[in-house]
Design a protein around this motif. Structure first.
Motif, mmCIF file in Angstrom:
data_model
loop_
_atom_site.group_PDB
_atom_site.id
_atom_site.type_symbol
_atom_site.label_atom_id
_atom_site.label_comp_id
_atom_site.label_asym_id
_atom_site.label_seq_id
_atom_site.Cartn_x
_atom_site.Cartn_y
_atom_site.Cartn_z
ATOM 1 N N LYS A 129 26.836 31.271 43.796
ATOM 2 C CA LYS A 129 25.407 31.090 43.512
ATOM 3 C C LYS A 129 24.566 31.381 44.754
ATOM 4 N N ILE A 130 25.021 30.878 45.900
ATOM 5 C CA ILE A 130 24.306 31.149 47.157
ATOM 6 C C ILE A 130 24.306 32.649 47.450
ATOM 7 N N HIS A 131 25.461 33.276 47.247
ATOM 8 C CA HIS A 131 25.581 34.716 47.497
ATOM 9 C C HIS A 131 24.622 35.508 46.595
ATOM 10 N N HIS A 132 24.551 35.169 45.327
ATOM 11 C CA HIS A 132 23.687 35.869 44.390
ATOM 12 C C HIS A 132 22.224 35.642 44.714
ATOM 13 N N MET A 133 21.894 34.430 45.176
ATOM 14 C CA MET A 133 20.499 34.151 45.525
ATOM 15 C C MET A 133 20.078 34.955 46.750
ATOM 16 N N VAL A 134 20.971 35.035 47.758
ATOM 17 C CA VAL A 134 20.652 35.772 48.983
ATOM 18 C C VAL A 134 20.527 37.266 48.685
ATOM 19 N N ARG A 135 21.409 37.797 47.845
ATOM 20 C CA ARG A 135 21.418 39.232 47.548
ATOM 21 C C ARG A 135 20.506 39.596 46.374
ATOM 22 N N HIS A 136 19.834 38.576 45.815
ATOM 23 C CA HIS A 136 18.928 38.795 44.681
ATOM 24 C C HIS A 136 19.644 39.473 43.518
ATOM 25 N N LYS A 137 20.870 39.030 43.288
ATOM 26 C CA LYS A 137 21.624 39.534 42.151
ATOM 27 C C LYS A 137 21.303 38.717 40.911
ATOM 28 N N GLY A 138 21.974 39.039 39.846
ATOM 29 C CA GLY A 138 21.786 38.286 38.614
ATOM 30 C C GLY A 138 22.431 36.913 38.702
ATOM 31 N N PRO A 139 22.482 36.209 37.571
ATOM 32 C CA PRO A 139 23.048 34.858 37.571
ATOM 33 C C PRO A 139 24.528 34.857 37.958
ATOM 34 N N ALA A 140 24.895 33.874 38.805
ATOM 35 C CA ALA A 140 26.281 33.786 39.247
ATOM 36 C C ALA A 140 27.179 33.166 38.179
ATOM 37 N N LEU A 141 26.619 32.231 37.423
ATOM 38 C CA LEU A 141 27.402 31.529 36.404
ATOM 39 C C LEU A 141 26.946 31.894 35.005
ATOM 40 N N GLY A 142 25.652 32.048 34.840
ATOM 41 C CA GLY A 142 25.122 32.486 33.550
ATOM 42 C C GLY A 142 25.255 31.473 32.443
ATOM 43 N N PHE A 143 25.145 30.173 32.775
ATOM 44 C CA PHE A 143 25.196 29.169 31.716
ATOM 45 C C PHE A 143 24.011 29.362 30.779
ATOM 46 N N ALA A 144 24.263 29.246 29.492
ATOM 47 C CA ALA A 144 23.231 29.418 28.482
ATOM 48 C C ALA A 144 23.008 28.116 27.723
ATOM 49 N N HIS A 145 21.858 28.029 27.088
ATOM 50 C CA HIS A 145 21.544 26.914 26.192
ATOM 51 C C HIS A 145 21.626 25.541 26.870
ATOM 52 N N LEU A 189 22.614 40.138 17.428
ATOM 53 C CA LEU A 189 21.330 40.239 16.758
ATOM 54 C C LEU A 189 20.854 38.871 16.273
ATOM 55 N N ASN A 190 21.808 38.063 15.790
ATOM 56 C CA ASN A 190 21.459 36.731 15.297
ATOM 57 C C ASN A 190 20.951 35.834 16.412
ATOM 58 N N GLU A 191 21.666 35.763 17.532
ATOM 59 C CA GLU A 191 21.305 34.898 18.665
ATOM 60 C C GLU A 191 21.769 35.578 19.940
ATOM 61 N N PRO A 192 20.855 36.261 20.642
ATOM 62 C CA PRO A 192 21.263 36.974 21.858
ATOM 63 C C PRO A 192 21.836 36.015 22.898
ATOM 64 N N GLY A 193 22.784 36.523 23.712
ATOM 65 C CA GLY A 193 23.344 35.748 24.803
ATOM 66 C C GLY A 193 24.665 35.093 24.437
ATOM 67 N N PRO A 194 25.348 34.542 25.422
ATOM 68 C CA PRO A 194 26.669 33.924 25.214
ATOM 69 C C PRO A 194 26.553 32.537 24.590
ATOM 70 N N VAL A 195 27.687 32.003 24.149
ATOM 71 C CA VAL A 195 27.715 30.636 23.625
ATOM 72 C C VAL A 195 27.575 29.629 24.759
ATOM 73 N N VAL A 196 28.376 29.798 25.809
ATOM 74 C CA VAL A 196 28.374 28.842 26.918
ATOM 75 C C VAL A 196 27.860 29.471 28.198
ATOM 76 N N ALA A 197 28.496 30.553 28.622
ATOM 77 C CA ALA A 197 28.121 31.191 29.879
ATOM 78 C C ALA A 197 28.395 32.685 29.776
ATOM 79 N N SER A 198 27.614 33.461 30.526
ATOM 80 C CA SER A 198 27.741 34.911 30.451
ATOM 81 C C SER A 198 28.773 35.478 31.426
ATOM 82 N N THR A 199 29.212 34.672 32.398
ATOM 83 C CA THR A 199 30.186 35.152 33.375
ATOM 84 C C THR A 199 31.521 34.452 33.181
ATOM 85 N N ARG A 200 32.575 35.127 33.604
ATOM 86 C CA ARG A 200 33.904 34.516 33.499
ATOM 87 C C ARG A 200 34.018 33.283 34.385
ATOM 88 N N LEU A 201 33.347 33.316 35.562
ATOM 89 C CA LEU A 201 33.383 32.154 36.444
ATOM 90 C C LEU A 201 32.740 30.956 35.765
#
Length: 570
Positions: free
Chosen positions: A411-427, A530-542
């Motif tokens: 998360k720190i690495h992604h914030m410093v490099r302005h990358k996307g979400p490190a974990l991608g938790f949804a909902h 199409l029904n509900e965009p995004g992952p159930v729990v998180a978008s990343t494997r981590l």
């Protein structure tokens, strides 16, 4: 045909009532599992009869003898004492392991004729010849005895795997050494054993049927499982711990130690030789480790069975497990008044072969708060489950900690490099997971704190001290039980939320989606997106791995609570 009729209608968000009606059965199922585990691992324990008393025949502890021939009886302090050290090598018979043993011999200066002797046997711990039994060995030597104190033979063993037969063989070697000394009467050598060493004394008397007498301080008359189970259960209550913590004691002392190669837990510490010789039992009124009433009764009964009526029982008020005043953890704590005098007088009379005149049971009334738990036994299935559960919990907690640290770094690495979400938790699953996991771990810390406080109180009681008033160990148990129920409810809400998100993604419409795909429509994944965009729990494997491992670890913690009885609400 309109889309509404084709089976691809987009699912809608659940109402509060539907979420509640989904969470409730999940909560009931989880609670049912954990309550069942608590009851299936429960161990029955009979505390009755409680508050047993053994009335003494006289409050006087003095020991006197019939002496029609006016045989001279030495008293404590009659002789000055000389001492010297000797050294020998103790070989452990079962392994051949060697230990250098120092031995301190004390002799009465100027005494004529062959003298009686006494060998001192260590209780728990790691005593040496120079820091153990100094005052009592000096007292006996000043009354004409030759005494021997050695370093405790322990080799590479610990408190849980002491080699009692090997220790008995070494003490027997010391007895033989005294017998070989020119100023010692080989037929008048006795032993002085305290606490744990009374188990060793039983083995010794099987080896040597010529020991003349024995002094037993706070003897452990029952097996280690029953004796230690008794004193821990009793001390938990004395320390003011919540009654729920007794569930921990019951399960702990139902472990099948044989599975770990520990054969001492269920030894039978007595046979026909154990109490067949003149015996002095000495108890302290503040001793919270020994089953005194049932212990004394058992000794008297077993001695009677082998025709020995020469058993003397003395009870001393306000003294601890080793007959001393105050906290034994402090150096220099003295023996209770008159104990050394009484013990020396008894030993002198036995060595002289006189018949005791004073009552056999004397001193303060002997008390015992609960019964010895003789129905305790090793439970192999319970033990295996305990080991598997605790290992799994440790592995999963460590794994979740490692993943959490990796997640923080990512998360720190992604914030410093302005990358996307490190974990991608949804909902909102990330926040819910952190909240519930934090609460579960805080509850685990509270349990450890409460148990630690009562254990420290038990140790202080064992040394003769006064524990601090119960605090965490009193109120923590019901608080943990309430929090556990709330945590289960929180987990049921998380699982219900996962079901809702899966529903929004059209999981319930899979049959129609499969049919649509076969007729050239969108893929199942495309339709769910199409029904509900995004992952159930998180978008990343981590994020997914962190959620799965942390959830499994927290469930193991709840199973841990269930094993130790925290889901028994009666």
């Amino acid at each position: 045909m309109p889309k509404e009729e084709s089976g691809t209608r987009k699912p809608t968000k659940w109402s509060r009532m539907r979420r509640l009606m989904t969470s409730l059965p999940i909560f009931v199922i989880l609670m049912g599992i954990l309550v069942s585990v608590s009851h299936l691992t429960a161990v029955d324990w009979k505390y009755e009869p409680v508050d047993q008393n053994l009335a003494t025949l006289t409050p006087d502890t003095a020991v006197t003898f019939e002496n029609p021939d006016h045989v001279h009886l030495n008293r404590m302090g009659d002789y000055k004492v000389d001492s010297h050290h000797e050294t020998f090598t103790a070989v452990r018979p079962s392994t051949g392991e060697k230990q250098k043993i120092n031995m301190l011999i004390r002799q009465p200066r100027g005494a004529v004729g062959k003298r009686p002797g006494t060998v001192f046997m260590h209780g728990a711990g790691y005593g040496t010849c120079d820091n153990s039994f100094g005052d009592v060995a000096e007292s006996l030597a000043s009354a004409g005895f030759v005494t021997a104190v050695i370093d405790k033979p322990v080799w590479s063993t610990s408190d849980v795997d002491r080699d009692y037969p090997a220790s008995a063989a070494i003490y027997e070697r010391v007895i033989e050494h005294l017998r070989s000394m020119g100023d010692v009467d080989p037929g008048k050598i006795g032993i002085y054993a305290t606490s744990e060493s009374t188990w060793i004394a039983a083995y010794l008397l099987k080896l040597d049927h010529d020991v003349a007498f024995q002094v037993l301080l706070s003897p452990m008359v029952y097996s280690p499982r029953h004796a230690t189970g008794f004193f821990v259960a009793q001390d938990f209550a004395i320390a003011g711990a919540n009654q729920g913590y007794q569930a921990v004691v019951r399960r702990l002392f139902s472990i099948d130690a044989d599975l770990f190669g520990l054969g001492n837990f269920d030894i039978d510490p007595s046979d026909r030789y154990t109490y067949s010789i003149p015996t002095l039992l000495a108890y302290g009124g503040k001793d919270v480790m020994t089953a005194q009433v049932e212990g004394a009764q058992r000794v008297l009964a077993q001695a009677h069975e082998v025709g020995n009526d020469n058993v003397t029982v003395r009870s001393y008020a306000v003294s601890n497990h080793v007959l001393r005043l105050g906290d034994e953890a402090q150096t220099g704590t003295p023996f209770v008044d008159h104990y050394q005098r009484d013990m020396v007088d008894w030993a002198v009379g036995q060595a002289a072969g006189l018949r005791q005149k004073s009552p056999s049971v004397g001193g303060a009334t002997i008390h015992q708060s609960i019964a010895v738990p003789l129905d305790l036994k090793g439970r192999p299935t319970l033990t295996i489950y305990l080991v598997v559960l605790h290992l799994a919990m440790a592995v999963l907690l460590l794994s979740s900690l490692v993943l959490a640290l990796v997640a923080v770094g990512a998360k720190i690495h992604h914030m410093v490099r302005h990358k996307g979400p490190a974990l991608g938790f949804a909902h909102g699953f990330g926040g819910m997971l952190a909240s519930v996991a934090g609460t579960t771990l805080a509850t685990l810390a509270l349990f450890v704190a409460g148990l630690s406080q009562v254990i420290l109180a038990v140790v202080k009681l064992g040394w003769g001290g006064v524990p601090q008033p119960a605090d965490v160990s009193d109120w923590s148990w019901p608080v943990i039980q309430v929090v556990c129920a709330l945590v289960i409810w929180a987990w049921s809400r998380i699982f219900a939320r996962m079901a809702e998100v899966a529903s929004l993604k059209g999981v319930a419409q899979l049959p129609s989606q499969i049919k649509g795909r076969l007729t050239g429509g969108p893929t199942i994944g495309e339709q769910m997106e199409l029904n509900e965009p995004g992952p159930v729990v998180a978008s990343t494997r981590l994020g997914q791995a962190l959620f799965i491992v942390t959830t499994a670890a927290m469930f193991c913690v709840l199973l841990f609570f269930a094993f130790w009885g925290l889901f028994i609400y009666s």
